[in-house]
Motif scaffolding. Structure first.
Motif, PDB file in Angstrom:
ATOM      1  N   MET B   1       9.702  31.535 -32.317  1.00 23.14           N
ATOM      2  CA  MET B   1       9.579  30.810 -31.035  1.00 23.14           C
ATOM      3  C   MET B   1       9.193  29.353 -31.298  1.00 23.14           C
ATOM      4  O   MET B   1       8.179  29.075 -31.940  1.00 23.14           O
ATOM      5  N   ASP B   2      10.034  28.441 -30.794  1.00 21.47           N
ATOM      6  CA  ASP B   2       9.772  27.014 -30.994  1.00 21.47           C
ATOM      7  C   ASP B   2       8.673  26.562 -30.024  1.00 21.47           C
ATOM      8  O   ASP B   2       8.840  26.655 -28.800  1.00 21.47           O
ATOM      9  N   LEU B   3       7.540  26.106 -30.570  1.00 24.09           N
ATOM     10  CA  LEU B   3       6.406  25.750 -29.716  1.00 24.09           C
ATOM     11  C   LEU B   3       6.433  24.292 -29.247  1.00 24.09           C
ATOM     12  O   LEU B   3       5.477  23.813 -28.648  1.00 24.09           O
ATOM     13  N   PHE B   4       7.555  23.593 -29.524  1.00 26.35           N
ATOM     14  CA  PHE B   4       7.599  22.181 -29.124  1.00 26.35           C
ATOM     15  C   PHE B   4       7.318  21.962 -27.636  1.00 26.35           C
ATOM     16  O   PHE B   4       6.554  21.054 -27.284  1.00 26.35           O
ATOM     17  N   PRO B   5       7.916  22.784 -26.724  1.00 31.55           N
ATOM     18  CA  PRO B   5       7.641  22.542 -25.293  1.00 31.55           C
ATOM     19  C   PRO B   5       6.144  22.564 -24.965  1.00 31.55           C
ATOM     20  O   PRO B   5       5.678  21.767 -24.147  1.00 31.55           O
ATOM     21  N   LEU B   6       5.397  23.468 -25.627  1.00 33.63           N
ATOM     22  CA  LEU B   6       3.949  23.534 -25.367  1.00 33.63           C
ATOM     23  C   LEU B   6       3.266  22.264 -25.863  1.00 33.63           C
ATOM     24  O   LEU B   6       2.469  21.643 -25.140  1.00 33.63           O
TER      25      LEU B   6
END
Lengths: 242, 221
Positions: B1-6
């Motif tokens: 899961m790419d955590l960039f948005p968070l």
């Protein structure tokens, strides 16, 4: 000497205060809502009169014709607020020291210790105002006021929020403090006993208009007549001595 | 899961919260001192983003900051900086949408301040800035902190204006809220629900903080 001659339009009346205080303790006597506190606030610079003059020991604090309106910070007017207005986020010592920010830290500490002693605040230095009794709060407010080295002190109903026993204990104490102060003092009150016990002269104020300043003796005679007419006990007028 | 948005949501929310913290407090303080008519007008202007649809705010911002609009064109031509479709473009949108929350909370806190304390300070010779920082702000502290936390929470979830001014570019401008929309649109429910739960968890913690602060404030009276 404090000289006041001001006008200010308010919602219910126009304040017309004219009197002078020369070294003595003067009462500003009148019913609630007569304009006593607003007069003090004008002297302190918290409220601005519409017109007139306020002078203190040769300095002009306010003069509408010359557009002079000194900031409260520069007036050297000590003000004891009705509810004392102690800074709730500061300790007793913090409150007292706030009154002398311009002094060097070492001088401030020495002066605070002296005032703590004089106003019987030993042991309360690190307490917050909310944990103090009414009488203690009043002593802190007095210490803080004197820390700022005022030339005139204004006491706004100093006993209004105290119970009768505490008031009886504090009246002689505050009377001593005021007498030792040496400068001009104004005590706002609507209580005849307070005025007769503590003051030398009385300026009555009603609906915002001050009357001629009289001696306490004259005031006492006038009050005696009013009390007699109303069928009230006049014993109090024979007991008071300054 | 790419955590960039968070990560992106958190940094946008944090920067915006800091901006609206200072602007909101200054606006609340100075507007309270203006004459009644001006106060009424300014109050409406500063509260408007609270009731306007965020898309309207986004549209108005695009009218100002878009590459062919006055401010946007100036920055693009003179400084070679494009004000829209960057991760930090969202800061403009979020700050405008969130400002009313901070402004109104700070205003409420200032209105409860006992003005006699400031008057007492002035008669004692204290400077106006000392009174503001050492007496007024500490007195209103809880209300102001609650406003800042609430602003941060709202900033974290801003979608409408953000999507219009920063768009959705994975790894560049994506935020939690824009990611949820894109994941739902593309049928990726599994990932969308994960982001929804993360968003709910963060918001719940923040609101819990606000409630705790308000309770302390009430106890203090």
């Amino acid at each position: 000497m404090l000289y006041v001659d001001i006008e200010k339009k308010l919602d219910s009346f126009t304040l017309k205060a004219s009197f002078k205080v020369d070294g003595e303790v003067t009462a500003l006597f009148g019913p609630s809502g007569a304009g006593k506190s607003i007069t003090l606030k004008c002297i302190a610079g918290i409220e601005k009169p519409d017109s007139g003059v306020i002078q203190l020991n040769g300095r002009t604090l306010f003069d509408s014709s010359q557009h002079i309106d000194l900031q409260p910070q520069k007036r050297k007017v000590g003000y004891l607020f009705q509810e004392y207005a102690l800074f709730p986020n500061m300790t007793v010592n913090g409150n007292i020291e706030a009154g002398m920010r311009t002094l060097k830290k070492s001088d401030r500490i020495a002066k605070t210790a002296e005032l703590t002693e004089r106003f019987r605040l030993n042991g309360l230095e690190d307490k917050r105002p909310s944990t103090l009794s009414g009488g203690e709060q009043q002593r802190v407010a007095l210490a803080r006021m004197f820390a700022s080295q005022p030339e005139v002190i204004l006491l706004d109903e100093p006993f209004a929020s105290l119970d009768i026993l505490l008031k009886a204990e504090l009246i002689p104490y505050i009377k001593d403090i005021i007498n030792n102060f040496g400068g001009e003092s104004i005590l706002v009150s609507h209580d005849v006993d307070e005025v007769l016990t503590m003051c030398e002269r009385v300026t009555e104020i009603a609906s915002g208009v001050t009357e001629r300043t009289v001696t306490t003796e004259e005031f006492k005679s006038k009050m005696k007549v009013i009390y007699e007419r109303a069928g009230l006990d006049i014993g109090r007028f024979n007991d008071h001595e300054r | 899961m790419d955590l960039f948005p968070l990560f992106n949501s958190l940094r946008i929310a944090a920067i915006s919260a800091v901006i609206v913290f200072f602007v909101g407090i200054a606006a609340a303080y100075y507007i309270a001192k203006t004459p009644r008519v001006i106060k009424g007008i300014l109050d409406v202007i500063f509260t408007l983003p609270l009731v306007l649809p965020p898309t309207v705010v986004g549209y108005l911002l695009l009218l100002l900051l878009g590459p062919k609009r006055p401010v946007g064109e100036f920055f693009l031509e003179k400084l070679n900086v494009r004000l829209t479709m960057q991760w930090w473009s969202a800061v403009f949108a979020v700050s405008v949408v969130v400002l009313p929350l901070m402004y109104r909370t700070a205003r409420g806190a200032f209105e409860r301040f006992d003005e006699n304390l400031a008057s007492a300070g002035r008669t004692l010779g204290l400077s106006n800035s000392y009174i503001f920082w050492r007496i007024r702000l500490p007195y209103c502290r809880q209300g102001i902190i609650a406003g800042a936390v609430l602003s941060f929470a709202r900033a974290l979830g801003e979608y409408g204006a953000t999507s219009m001014i920063a768009g959705y570019t994975p790894g560049k401008t994506a935020t939690v809220s824009t990611a949820v929309y894109q994941l739902w649109r593309t049928g990726n429910d599994e990932l969308a629900i994960k982001w929804v739960l993360i968003n709910i968890a963060i918001s719940a913690v923040v609101l819990l903080c606000v409630n705790l602060l308000e309770r302390t404030d009430r106890r203090r009276g």
